[in-house]
Design an enzyme around this catalytic site. Structure first.
Site, PDB file in Angstrom:
ATOM      1  CG  HIS A 163       5.087  14.759  48.095  1.00 13.26           C
ATOM      2  ND1 HIS A 163       4.714  13.718  47.291  1.00 13.26           N
ATOM      3  CD2 HIS A 163       5.517  15.746  47.278  1.00 13.26           C
ATOM      4  CE1 HIS A 163       4.887  14.061  46.028  1.00 13.26           C
ATOM      5  NE2 HIS A 163       5.375  15.287  45.987  1.00 13.26           N
ATOM      6  CB  THR A 167      14.596  27.578  41.190  1.00 14.47           C
ATOM      7  OG1 THR A 167      13.464  26.712  41.226  1.00 14.47           O
ATOM      8  CG2 THR A 167      14.187  28.964  41.611  1.00 14.47           C
ATOM      9  CG  MET A 189      10.571  11.950  47.351  1.00 11.02           C
ATOM     10  SD  MET A 189       9.919  13.626  47.512  1.00 11.02           S
ATOM     11  CE  MET A 189       8.306  13.411  46.777  1.00 11.02           C
ATOM     12  NE  ARG A 204       3.933  -9.103  56.481  1.00  6.11           N
ATOM     13  CZ  ARG A 204       2.834  -8.548  56.969  1.00  6.11           C
ATOM     14  NH1 ARG A 204       2.875  -7.351  57.524  1.00  6.11           N
ATOM     15  NH2 ARG A 204       1.697  -9.192  56.894  1.00  6.11           N
ATOM     16  CG  ASP A 258      15.963  15.890  45.863  1.00  6.54           C
ATOM     17  OD1 ASP A 258      15.251  15.267  46.659  1.00  6.54           O
ATOM     18  OD2 ASP A 258      15.537  16.391  44.804  1.00  6.54           O
ATOM     19  CD  GLU A 262      12.137  10.452  43.885  1.00  2.18           C
ATOM     20  OE1 GLU A 262      10.919  10.337  44.022  1.00  2.18           O
ATOM     21  OE2 GLU A 262      12.712  11.569  43.786  1.00  2.18           O
TER      22      GLU A 262
HETATM   23  O1  F6P Z   1      13.353  17.854  44.363  1.00  2.00           O
HETATM   24  C1  F6P Z   1      12.550  17.548  45.429  1.00  2.00           C
HETATM   25  C2  F6P Z   1      11.645  16.401  45.132  1.00  2.00           C
HETATM   26  O2  F6P Z   1      10.900  16.138  46.307  1.00  2.00           O
HETATM   27  C3  F6P Z   1      12.323  15.131  44.610  1.00  2.00           C
HETATM   28  O3  F6P Z   1      12.923  14.371  45.626  1.00  2.00           O
HETATM   29  C4  F6P Z   1      11.166  14.447  43.934  1.00  2.00           C
HETATM   30  O4  F6P Z   1      11.657  13.626  42.894  1.00  2.00           O
HETATM   31  C5  F6P Z   1      10.341  15.564  43.390  1.00  2.00           C
HETATM   32  O5  F6P Z   1      10.707  16.728  44.118  1.00  2.00           O
HETATM   33  C6  F6P Z   1       8.856  15.353  43.516  1.00  2.00           C
HETATM   34  O6  F6P Z   1       8.191  16.352  42.820  1.00  2.00           O
HETATM   35  P1  F6P Z   1       6.651  16.744  42.985  1.00  2.00           P
HETATM   36  O7  F6P Z   1       6.542  17.622  44.190  1.00  2.00           O
HETATM   37  O8  F6P Z   1       6.342  17.476  41.735  1.00  2.00           O
HETATM   38  O9  F6P Z   1       5.875  15.487  43.142  1.00  2.00           O
END
Ligand code: F6P
Length: 366
Positions: A287, A120, A184, A177, A142, A237
């Protein structure tokens, strides 16, 4: 249009706790101290292209300090320079930057405040190059934006991830376990490193350090032999095995950043179970890390950045992003920001501290 100076705000990219706190800070200061008029473009650059906006009055931002998400809405695909248009099954891209700039001029907007991540802000930098007065505010869970030490949303994401990992600890312990927790962070390991360290993850895997599955498995087996019959593996991730690649969940070709990561946790879970013979479960936090109320730290940071952005507008300083360097508020040329993600440096002190308490990063055994 009245006599007041008019500014506009937009929020682009993924949402993140603290955006509303920034909007509130910008609007309140602009109205109360400088008697400005504020409008908000809806859904990021989509609203700018489509000339979709609303007035932001004091009452509109009163009470949103603690609210997650963005009251203005956001978009991850709208880019005025490459605007996606669906024609049947085909997506055609158009350069609508001129129309967007005309919208800004016709509305008499003296400055556009852009709250967003590197994608952005990269667009903001291009619009500034085309003559639009812009101030940028960095936003992402992030923490991967260059030229600023931290971003709001990151502290909240780390807190949520840590709370989750703490909870997984007790169930992992009870069932003996291996618990894999995917968090993320895109192509940077900041969230995994901080949340993993904060909640005592035994293994932390980040994109900056490709991992060796033999080492991860051996480490877990050794813990087992020592009587620690469970392990917590925190994986970013964007982590990847030695000589391997990231796991891609989906491609969003309209997006500035088309690759959506995700799925490494399940792959790793299967590998660890196969190599160790120990029962393994995978949890993807996804999320969850972006939702809900921001921490006190993020609210404070958001308020500082939002009010500082208005100082720049008052002084007529544009083409800059507000940020934090050496703990202080600074502003940096926008063009320096959008030059790729800020990764965890291998000499980062937290990596050393985390190794020093026995954490395995998948590259060597202790
Ligand atoms: O940049 C923020 C973020 O949450 C990243 O950590 C993640 O890889 C990506 O956006 C996920 O994107 P979306 O909301 O499109 O699933």
């Amino acid at each position: 249009m009245g006599d007041k100076l008019r500014i506009a705000v937009l929020t682009g990219g993924g949402d993140c706790p603290g955006i509303n706190a920034v909007i509130r800070a910008v609007v309140k200061r602009a109205i109360m101290e400088l008697d400005m008029e504020v409008i908000g473009f809806e859904d990021g650059y989509q609203g700018l292209v489509q000339n979709r906006f609303r007035s932001l009055q004091y009452e509109d931002v009163s009470g949103i300090l603690t609210l997650g998400g963005t009251v203005l809405g956001t978009s991850k695909t709208a880019n005025p320079f490459r605007y996606p248009n669906k024609i049947g099954d085909e997506t055609v891209f158009q350069d609508l930057s001129k129309n967007s700039i005309e919208n800004i001029e016709a509305l008499g907007v003296e400055c556009l405040v852009v709250i967003g991540g590197d994608g952005t802000l990269g667009i903001a930098s291009r619009l500034y190059g085309e003559g639009v007065p812009i101030v940028g505010i960095p936003k992402t869970i992030d923490n991967d934006i260059r030229e600023t030490e931290t971003t709001f949303g990151f502290d909240t994401a780390v807190q949520i991830a840590s709370d989750g990992i703490d909870r997984l600890h007790t169930t992992a312990q009870s069932h003996h376990r291996i618990m894999i927790v995917e968090v993320m962070g895109h192509n940077a390991g900041w969230i995994a490193l901080h949340a993993g360290t904060a909640s005592g993850g035994d293994v932390i895997l980040i994109p900056e350090i490709p991992y060796d599955i033999e080492i991860v498995s051996e480490y877990v087996k050794q813990r087992n032999k020592r009587g620690k019959r469970f392990s917590i593996v925190v994986v970013a991730e964007g982590a990847k095995p030695l000589g391997g690649d990231v796991v891609v969940k989906r491609l969003v070709k309209e997006s500035l950043d088309p690759v959506r990561l995700g799925g490494i946790g399940f792959l790793l879970g299967e590998q660890v179970e196969r190599h160790t013979g120990l029962e393994t479960r995978t949890v993807v936090m996804g999320h969850l890390l972006r939702g809900g109320t921001p921490t006190a730290y993020d609210r404070v940071l958001a308020t500082q950045l939002g009010t500082r952005a208005v100082s720049l507008i008052r002084k007529g300083v544009f083409g800059r992003m507000v940020g934090i360097q050496k703990g202080s508020l600074v502003h940096i040329p926008l063009e320096k920001v959008a030059t790729g993600p800020k990764k965890v440096p291998l000499e980062h002190p937290l990596l050393g501290a985390s190794r020093a308490v026995g954490t395995c990063f998948g590259d060597k055994l202790l």
